[in-house]
Design an enzyme around this catalytic site. Sequence first.
Site: not given
Ligand code: 13P
Length: 249
Positions: A9-11, A94, A96, A166, A172, A212, A233-234
């Site tokens: 997920n590149w956000k 998600h 967020e 999640e 993050g 993470s 994510g990251g």
């Molecule tokens: P991180 O891997 O950066 O913690 O993010 C997870 C995430 O929100 C994937 O959708």
Amino acid sequence: MRKKIVAGNWKMNNGLIQTETLISELKQQIKTSDAEVMIAPAFTNLWHAFEATRQYPIEVVAQNMHYAENGAYTGEINAGMLKSIGIQTVILGHSERRAYYNETDEALAKKVDTALNHDMSVIFCFGEELADRKAGNHEVIVQEQIEKALFHLDASAFENIVLAYEPVWAIGTGETASPQQAQDMHAFIRKVLANKYGQDTANSVSILYGGSVKPNNAKEIFSKPDVDGGLIGGASLKAEDFFAIVNAF
Ligand code: 13P
């Protein structure tokens, strides 16, 4: 057998040039793997990403969509638009989006319905906040999120749904749920599904862990029997790290 999936997920990261670069790195490194590989670039780069990965075992998915078919929703994207550029899968729910854009369980139920009506697949995200975990309410919260957005569906709908647990406190933050915490929650989720839809359906649904996940912890998390992959994510923003995670299967 349940599908194994690693999805990046590149956000809100990567413009066109960075998207091109990251995708060409991914294409150089991709090998046939036990896990299906997905990436979710920003809306503006979905078409490019779709075209660029056509001949490769990488599925390009969307990070969100609106529930309406079309209309006066400035700034939004609908299922038909995604389908029109070849996108078959959308991430919904998600944390967020729940936290910053007030996405409610009710709105998410509508989004899920719209996606399924368009023959799309859904990666449905949910997870508790730190305060819920500390209070010991994490299972109640997760059960509620799943029930409210998904339990109006028939069992057959779950052929097109992947779940992604999640925990908000692990996103993050560098703080991962321990492999055992992930396993315990995934087993609980499967029990919730089994109670409603029966064991066969529960056993057929892939449940990803997100929060993470890094090259150094992926293998242990993925080794748990109810963890069917990860939503990353990251670490999905660097081809090398992303593939280290894919190869952890
Ligand atoms: P991180 O891997 O950066 O913690 O993010 C997870 C995430 O929100 C994937 O959708």
